[in-house]
Design a protein around this motif. Structure first.
Motif, PDB file in Angstrom:
ATOM      1  N   LEU A 188       0.865  -1.182   0.000  1.00  0.00           N
ATOM      2  CA  LEU A 188       0.000   0.000   0.000  1.00  0.00           C
ATOM      3  C   LEU A 188       0.901   1.231   0.000  1.00  0.00           C
ATOM      4  O   LEU A 188       1.165   1.824   1.042  1.00  0.00           O
ATOM      5  N   GLY A 189       1.401   1.595  -1.150  1.00  0.00           N
ATOM      6  CA  GLY A 189       2.371   2.685  -1.196  1.00  0.00           C
ATOM      7  C   GLY A 189       3.632   2.294  -0.456  1.00  0.00           C
ATOM      8  O   GLY A 189       4.242   1.266  -0.759  1.00  0.00           O
ATOM      9  N   ASP A 190       3.995   3.088   0.548  1.00  0.00           N
ATOM     10  CA  ASP A 190       5.216   2.803   1.304  1.00  0.00           C
ATOM     11  C   ASP A 190       4.969   1.865   2.483  1.00  0.00           C
ATOM     12  O   ASP A 190       5.853   1.663   3.315  1.00  0.00           O
ATOM     13  N   LEU A 191       3.774   1.269   2.549  1.00  0.00           N
ATOM     14  CA  LEU A 191       3.411   0.395   3.662  1.00  0.00           C
ATOM     15  C   LEU A 191       3.119  -1.008   3.145  1.00  0.00           C
ATOM     16  O   LEU A 191       2.394  -1.185   2.171  1.00  0.00           O
ATOM     17  N   ARG A 192       3.671  -2.040   3.819  1.00  0.00           N
ATOM     18  CA  ARG A 192       3.360  -3.434   3.505  1.00  0.00           C
ATOM     19  C   ARG A 192       2.438  -3.982   4.585  1.00  0.00           C
ATOM     20  O   ARG A 192       2.689  -3.810   5.786  1.00  0.00           O
ATOM     21  N   LEU A 193       1.378  -4.645   4.163  1.00  0.00           N
ATOM     22  CA  LEU A 193       0.370  -5.182   5.058  1.00  0.00           C
ATOM     23  C   LEU A 193       0.379  -6.701   4.966  1.00  0.00           C
ATOM     24  O   LEU A 193       0.264  -7.265   3.870  1.00  0.00           O
ATOM     25  N   PHE A 194       0.507  -7.359   6.114  1.00  0.00           N
ATOM     26  CA  PHE A 194       0.604  -8.817   6.182  1.00  0.00           C
ATOM     27  C   PHE A 194      -0.551  -9.382   6.997  1.00  0.00           C
ATOM     28  O   PHE A 194      -0.859  -8.872   8.092  1.00  0.00           O
ATOM     29  N   GLY A 195      -1.180 -10.437   6.499  1.00  0.00           N
ATOM     30  CA  GLY A 195      -2.236 -11.120   7.232  1.00  0.00           C
ATOM     31  C   GLY A 195      -1.698 -12.352   7.944  1.00  0.00           C
ATOM     32  O   GLY A 195      -0.866 -13.088   7.381  1.00  0.00           O
ATOM     33  N   CYS A 196      -2.177 -12.582   9.160  1.00  0.00           N
ATOM     34  CA  CYS A 196      -1.758 -13.746   9.943  1.00  0.00           C
ATOM     35  C   CYS A 196      -2.947 -14.221  10.766  1.00  0.00           C
ATOM     36  O   CYS A 196      -3.634 -13.398  11.382  1.00  0.00           O
ATOM     37  N   TYR A 197      -3.185 -15.520  10.774  1.00  0.00           N
ATOM     38  CA  TYR A 197      -4.236 -16.015  11.657  1.00  0.00           C
ATOM     39  C   TYR A 197      -3.967 -15.566  13.084  1.00  0.00           C
ATOM     40  O   TYR A 197      -2.803 -15.486  13.512  1.00  0.00           O
ATOM     41  N   HIS A 198      -5.033 -15.286  13.816  1.00  0.00           N
ATOM     42  CA  HIS A 198      -4.876 -14.879  15.213  1.00  0.00           C
ATOM     43  C   HIS A 198      -4.282 -16.040  16.015  1.00  0.00           C
ATOM     44  O   HIS A 198      -4.588 -17.211  15.765  1.00  0.00           O
ATOM     45  N   VAL A 199      -3.444 -15.693  16.983  1.00  0.00           N
ATOM     46  CA  VAL A 199      -2.768 -16.720  17.789  1.00  0.00           C
ATOM     47  C   VAL A 199      -3.618 -17.089  19.007  1.00  0.00           C
ATOM     48  O   VAL A 199      -3.106 -17.273  20.113  1.00  0.00           O
ATOM     49  N   SER A 200      -4.899 -17.218  18.810  1.00  0.00           N
ATOM     50  CA  SER A 200      -5.816 -17.584  19.893  1.00  0.00           C
ATOM     51  C   SER A 200      -5.588 -19.037  20.291  1.00  0.00           C
ATOM     52  O   SER A 200      -5.125 -19.863  19.485  1.00  0.00           O
ATOM     53  N   PRO A 201      -5.926 -19.395  21.541  1.00  0.00           N
ATOM     54  CA  PRO A 201      -5.778 -20.799  21.954  1.00  0.00           C
ATOM     55  C   PRO A 201      -6.501 -21.770  21.030  1.00  0.00           C
ATOM     56  O   PRO A 201      -5.982 -22.846  20.722  1.00  0.00           O
ATOM     57  N   ARG A 202      -7.695 -21.395  20.567  1.00  0.00           N
ATOM     58  CA  ARG A 202      -8.435 -22.292  19.680  1.00  0.00           C
ATOM     59  C   ARG A 202      -7.684 -22.528  18.379  1.00  0.00           C
ATOM     60  O   ARG A 202      -7.564 -23.678  17.913  1.00  0.00           O
ATOM     61  N   ASN A 203      -7.180 -21.472  17.765  1.00  0.00           N
ATOM     62  CA  ASN A 203      -6.439 -21.635  16.506  1.00  0.00           C
ATOM     63  C   ASN A 203      -5.177 -22.467  16.697  1.00  0.00           C
ATOM     64  O   ASN A 203      -4.806 -23.263  15.835  1.00  0.00           O
ATOM     65  N   VAL A 204      -4.515 -22.263  17.833  1.00  0.00           N
ATOM     66  CA  VAL A 204      -3.281 -23.009  18.107  1.00  0.00           C
ATOM     67  C   VAL A 204      -3.591 -24.471  18.401  1.00  0.00           C
ATOM     68  O   VAL A 204      -2.942 -25.386  17.876  1.00  0.00           O
ATOM     69  N   GLN A 205      -4.596 -24.721  19.228  1.00  0.00           N
ATOM     70  CA  GLN A 205      -4.916 -26.092  19.628  1.00  0.00           C
ATOM     71  C   GLN A 205      -5.437 -26.930  18.471  1.00  0.00           C
ATOM     72  O   GLN A 205      -5.200 -28.139  18.414  1.00  0.00           O
ATOM     73  N   THR A 206      -6.150 -26.307  17.537  1.00  0.00           N
ATOM     74  CA  THR A 206      -6.675 -27.045  16.382  1.00  0.00           C
ATOM     75  C   THR A 206      -5.652 -27.182  15.258  1.00  0.00           C
ATOM     76  O   THR A 206      -5.904 -27.870  14.272  1.00  0.00           O
ATOM     77  N   GLY A 207      -4.510 -26.525  15.399  1.00  0.00           N
ATOM     78  CA  GLY A 207      -3.488 -26.584  14.374  1.00  0.00           C
ATOM     79  C   GLY A 207      -3.725 -25.659  13.200  1.00  0.00           C
ATOM     80  O   GLY A 207      -3.003 -25.723  12.199  1.00  0.00           O
ATOM     81  N   LYS A 208      -4.726 -24.770  13.322  1.00  0.00           N
ATOM     82  CA  LYS A 208      -4.964 -23.817  12.240  1.00  0.00           C
ATOM     83  C   LYS A 208      -3.766 -22.905  12.054  1.00  0.00           C
ATOM     84  O   LYS A 208      -3.459 -22.483  10.926  1.00  0.00           O
ATOM     85  N   VAL A 209      -3.112 -22.594  13.153  1.00  0.00           N
ATOM     86  CA  VAL A 209      -1.904 -21.779  13.078  1.00  0.00           C
ATOM     87  C   VAL A 209      -0.831 -22.435  13.940  1.00  0.00           C
ATOM     88  O   VAL A 209      -1.124 -22.996  15.003  1.00  0.00           O
ATOM     89  N   THR A 210       0.398 -22.395  13.463  1.00  0.00           N
ATOM     90  CA  THR A 210       1.517 -22.995  14.179  1.00  0.00           C
ATOM     91  C   THR A 210       2.592 -21.942  14.441  1.00  0.00           C
ATOM     92  O   THR A 210       2.597 -20.868  13.833  1.00  0.00           O
ATOM     93  N   HIS A 211       3.486 -22.297  15.327  1.00  0.00           N
ATOM     94  CA  HIS A 211       4.598 -21.402  15.646  1.00  0.00           C
ATOM     95  C   HIS A 211       5.380 -21.051  14.385  1.00  0.00           C
ATOM     96  O   HIS A 211       5.705 -19.882  14.143  1.00  0.00           O
ATOM     97  N   ALA A 212       5.660 -22.053  13.557  1.00  0.00           N
ATOM     98  CA  ALA A 212       6.441 -21.820  12.335  1.00  0.00           C
ATOM     99  C   ALA A 212       5.704 -20.889  11.378  1.00  0.00           C
ATOM    100  O   ALA A 212       6.318 -20.011  10.756  1.00  0.00           O
TER     101      ALA A 212
END
Length: 228
Positions: A188-212
């Motif tokens: 976005l011009g001089d700004l880069r925008l990155f999306g990341c799944y939220h690091v909520s306990p549910r997302n972590v426990q279900t494997g939707k998002v990992t540390h890596a």
């Protein structure tokens, strides 16, 4: 407001949303058994980190027994524990834990912000509460704009809340606005925008998002921000 210190002081005094005020103060009285001896913050939670940040991290809202208890973004709950381990591993935090104000933690070129500054019931702010709180996010990004070069957004709620703020501030947000996705990378011009799944306990426990997965996003964002 001309400085982040002035902004933070104003945020802490906000009582604009009756439901959120009532909830944040109720949980500070009823407490969680594990924190029965703690003196809860029970106020809006200001941003945390570098005042000349090149990277911002946008979450959702403080948790009732995390930020609402400790007074620091992402501090005192499992989501924060996960996030700070990542930030430390990537080289953006001085230590892998964040437990309380005054614990010695420092962030390198990074600031944590949130679209909603008070803990909401069930972690679900209403659209009206999001919109009422929006000006705090807008003011914070305006103050960070001279140095800000990248933003990591944790989850769809933060993504949807942030894009109108960026557009109003003059960053070239496409129309229609791009949808949230993990791994999204927008210039976005001089700004880069990155999306990341939220690091909520549910997302972590279900494997939707990992540390890596989260480390990969933050490594790319930190590089885009010029922190490496």
């Amino acid at each position: 407001m001309r400085t982040l210190a002035e902004l933070d002081a104003a945020v802490v005094g906000c009582r604009a949303c009756p439901r959120l005020v009532a909830w944040r103060e109720e949980v500070a009285v009823t407490k969680r058994a594990a924190y029965a001896d703690d003196d809860y913050w029970a106020k809006p939670v200001p941003g945390f980190g570098a005042e000349d940040a090149r990277l911002a991290v946008v979450g959702l809202a403080p948790s009732a027994h995390g930020g609402n208890r400790t007074g620091r973004m992402f501090t005192g709950d499992p989501s924060g524990d996960f996030l700070f381990r990542v930030l430390h591993e990537v080289g953006l935090a001085s230590q892998p834990t964040s437990t309380a104000i005054g614990d010695g933690l420092e962030l390198r070129g990074t600031r944590l912000v949130s679209p909603v500054r008070c803990a909401p019931p069930e972690n679900k702010p209403t659209p009206l509460e999001r919109d009422t709180c929006r000006h705090w996010l807008a003011d914070e990004l305006r103050l960070l704009a001279p140095t800000l070069r990248a933003v990591v957004v944790l989850g769809a709620f933060g993504w949807q809340a942030l894009l109108p703020v960026l557009a109003d501030a003059g960053w070239p947000v496409p129309s229609p606005r791009p949808a949230f996705a993990h791994g999204a990378d927008l210039a976005l011009g001089d700004l880069r925008l990155f999306g990341c799944y939220h690091v909520s306990p549910r997302n972590v426990q279900t494997g939707k998002v990992t540390h890596a997965m989260v480390c990969d996003v933050f490594t790319a964002a930190a590089s885009a921000a010029g922190l490496f």
